[in-house]
Design a protein around this motif. Structure first.
Motif, short mmCIF file in Angstrom:
data_model
loop_
_atom_site.label_atom_id
_atom_site.label_comp_id
_atom_site.label_asym_id
_atom_site.label_seq_id
_atom_site.Cartn_x
_atom_site.Cartn_y
_atom_site.Cartn_z
N ARG A 3 0.93 -1.40 -0.07
CA ARG A 3 0.03 -0.10 -0.06
C ARG A 3 0.92 1.30 0.08
O ARG A 3 1.74 1.42 0.68
CB ARG A 3 -0.95 0.02 1.23
CG ARG A 3 -1.99 -1.11 1.05
CD ARG A 3 -2.67 -1.43 2.43
NE ARG A 3 -1.54 -1.63 3.46
CZ ARG A 3 -1.50 -1.25 4.82
NH1 ARG A 3 -2.33 -0.42 5.11
NH2 ARG A 3 -0.58 -1.71 5.50
N GLU A 5 0.28 4.20 1.17
CA GLU A 5 0.38 5.01 2.52
C GLU A 5 1.21 3.98 3.28
O GLU A 5 1.93 4.96 4.13
CB GLU A 5 -1.00 5.11 3.06
CG GLU A 5 -1.66 3.81 3.49
CD GLU A 5 -2.56 3.17 2.45
OE1 GLU A 5 -3.60 2.74 2.95
OE2 GLU A 5 -2.35 3.54 1.18
N GLU A 226 6.19 -3.60 3.69
CA GLU A 226 6.85 -2.22 2.99
C GLU A 226 8.21 -1.92 3.49
O GLU A 226 9.00 -1.77 2.72
CB GLU A 226 5.61 -1.13 2.90
CG GLU A 226 4.58 -1.17 2.02
CD GLU A 226 3.54 -1.96 2.62
OE1 GLU A 226 3.68 -2.58 3.93
OE2 GLU A 226 2.71 -2.32 1.94
#
Ligand SMILES: Nc1ncnc2c1ncn2[C@@H]1O[C@H](COP(=O)(O)OP(=O)(O)OP(=O)(O)O)[C@@H](O)[C@H]1O
Ligand SMILES: [Mg+2]
Lengths: 277, 257
Positions: A3, A5, A226
């Motif tokens: 993602r 964000e 991430e």
């Protein structure tokens, strides 16, 4: 799966990754330096010619020739070579993580390593055991590299030096080692790349390397994918250029070897001519 | 030329595999100061082994080598006061220069460094002085302008000339040559032999293993013929080449001349 964000959040912790990078690089560089010095000693031990029980052979020669018999085997026993061989085999046959834990939790646990922060963030008392463990481990591998490098030097070099009256040690220092080390520099560079990658286990004892940044960020933003991607990129950007630079030097050096190779070929040819003539 | 003994070889043996191979099988010979001794013989006859035993590059399995009266095959020497000390073989090797078939220059050093490394590191001569001497020696063989070059940049003949003066830089009492021209292109053999001839003229004691029969004839004052690890015949070049006695020598000469 990833993602945007989460990446954005990860980048808020960019400073941790920069610190991790500094930590990983200093860890690996120190490991190569200390590992190399230890490996040099191990390699010289392994190639040494010391026989404590040589009197058993009743040979008057300084160098013992191969012969059968238990007494003769004992006469040929070389304690330095034995120690070095045991060291190399043990360190290569056991997992790096186990070695690190033994050094950190057992061997250096009671030793009062000064507690301060290197570069303002690396905890010295955790950093030192990691350098020790990594250096001890890589010395076993570097020893084999150095030994092969020394053995690759033509015996004529040693003979020429000894015939000029140089001692075995001076022959090693001025004639054999400089040539051997030049030949094995690429292999040492590759070992450096390997250590950069292997040093990632050091986060397990709380050294703030790149992997430690991942675990810290994970517990702050509750996601690991991430941060892991960012860490992978940092490792890649570190090791890929390094190995490319090494490959470049390797090519340059083997170009020099080709020239000397042609030289020996010519020598051989003229030797044949001389024999025929 | 004095007729003083420099090296005495007594019943020298070098056996491999518990005597199955006898590279040297009892060789005795005296080398006097000023001798130019040429060693000839078929391949595998033990010429190299003999030469390399003289400075203990090969360790003999039997016999003795006396250098200026001291048996250098012993591990201990008895001092005048009766004490036993370790024989310093490096000290004896300094007195014997050796020139190899494949030159064995140190490729990572310039010619000048090749020349000065042993004088500076072994003999303890100040660098400036060693360099001055090296340059003088290089001029003698016409290579002073190549002092800064690396061995790889030299021709075979030039390399061998450097190898000779590198050994001379230690001021040896005797020079040992093992087929110094066998690895050279034919057109370079002459330049190396010329250097060796000049050395001989200057009175250097030399032991030369070679296939150059012309050199043996012209420069040698003694010729040894070896076969199967034994010294079969020795004499002046005149004796050996024109009046060979032993059938094996006659056979050998018929093949090489
Ligand atoms: N390390 C070794 N192990 C076993 N045999 C050896 C060894 N070194 C030399 N020899 C043997 O000793 C003998 C003498 O060898 P040497 O090199 O002295 O001969 P050479 O006269 O110099 O021959 P060439 O003219 O070919 O140089 C040969 O038969 C050789 O095979
Ligand atoms: Mg030979």
């Amino acid at each position: 799966m990833f993602r945007a964000e989460a990446f954005a959040k990860t980048f808020e912790y960019a400073e941790l990754f920069v610190q991790g990078l500094i930590c990983t690089v200093s860890l690996s560089a120190l490991t190569v330096v200390f590992g190399f010095i230890l490996a040099l000693a191990l390699a010289v031990m392994r190639l040494s010619d010391i026989h404590v029980f040589r009197f058993l052979s009743r040979e008057r020669q300084r160098s013992l020739t191969a012969r059968g018999g238990a007494l003769y085997a004992l006469a040929r026993f070389n304690p330095l070579r034995f120690l070095s061989t045991v060291y190399v085999e043990v360190f290569r046959a056991t997992p790096m993580l186990v070695q690190l834990f033994i050094i950190y939790h057992v061997v250096l646990a009671g030793v009062g390593i000064p507690t301060f922060k290197l570069f303002g963030f690396i905890r010295f008392e955790r950093f030192v055991p990691c350098v020790v463990a990594l250096a001890l481990n890589s010395a076993a591998y570097l020893c084999e590299i150095i030994r092969a490098g020394i053995q690759s030097i033509d015996g004529g070099q040693t003979e020429a030096a000894r015939s000029l009256g140089m001692s075995p040690w001076k022959t090693m220092r001025f004639v054999v080692l400089p040539q051997a080390i030049k030949n094995i520099l690429p292999a040492i560079g590759n070992e450096f790349v390997t250590i950069i990658k292997e040093s990632s286990i050091c986060y397990t004892v709380g050294v703030q390397d790149i992997m430690y940044a991942v675990t810290t960020v994970k517990s702050a933003i509750y996601t690991i994918a991430e941060p892991l991607i960012v860490a992978t990129c940092v490792y890649f950007c570190l090791t890929f250029p390094t190995s490319k630079i090494i490959a470049h030097f390797e090519r340059k050096m083997s170009a020099g070897d080709r020239r000397s190779g042609a030289d020996t070929a010519r020598v051989r040819k003229s030797k044949n001519l001389a024999l025929k003539g | 030329m004095t007729n003083e003994k420099l090296i005495q070889v007594v019943d020298l043996k070098k056996h491999y595999n518990r005597g199955a191979i006898r590279a040297l099988d009892g060789v005795s010979v005296d080398i006097d100061r000023g001798d130019v001794m040429v060693v000839i013989g078929p391949s595998g006859s033990g010429k190299s082994t003999f030469l390399r035993s003289l400075n203990l590059m090969e360790e003999p399995t039997g016999g003795a080598i006396y250098f200026e009266g001291q048996d250098i095959t012993q591990k201990k020497v008895v001092m005048p006061d009766g004490k036993k000390v370790r024989l310093d073989i490096d000290a004896y090797r300094r007195k014997m220069g050796m020139v190899f078939q494949h030159f064995n220059l140190f490729p990572h050093m310039t010619i000048l460094d090749n020349m000065t490394i042993a004088p500076v590191q072994v003999a303890g001569i100040p660098r400036a002085q060693a360099e001055e001497k090296a340059m003088a020696l290089l001029s003698r063989v016409g290579l002073a302008d190549r002092a800064g070059a690396y061995p790889l940049q030299l021709s075979g003949g030039q390399k061998q000339r450097v190898a000779i003066v590198r050994a001379l830089a230690m001021e040896p009492q005797v020079m040992l040559f093992d087929e110094p021209t066998s690895a050279l292109d034919p057109e370079m053999v002459g330049e190396v032999l010329d250097v060796m001839k000049e050395l001989a003229r200057d009175g250097m004691t030399m032991v030369v293993v070679t296939h150059e029969m012309g050199f043996a004839r012209e420069v040698g004052n003694r010729v040894l013929f070896m076969d199967a690890g034994k010294l079969v015949e020795q004499g002046t070049p005149e004796d050996i080449f024109t009046r060979p006695q032993n059938p094996r020598l006659q056979d050998f000469l018929s093949k090489v001349l």
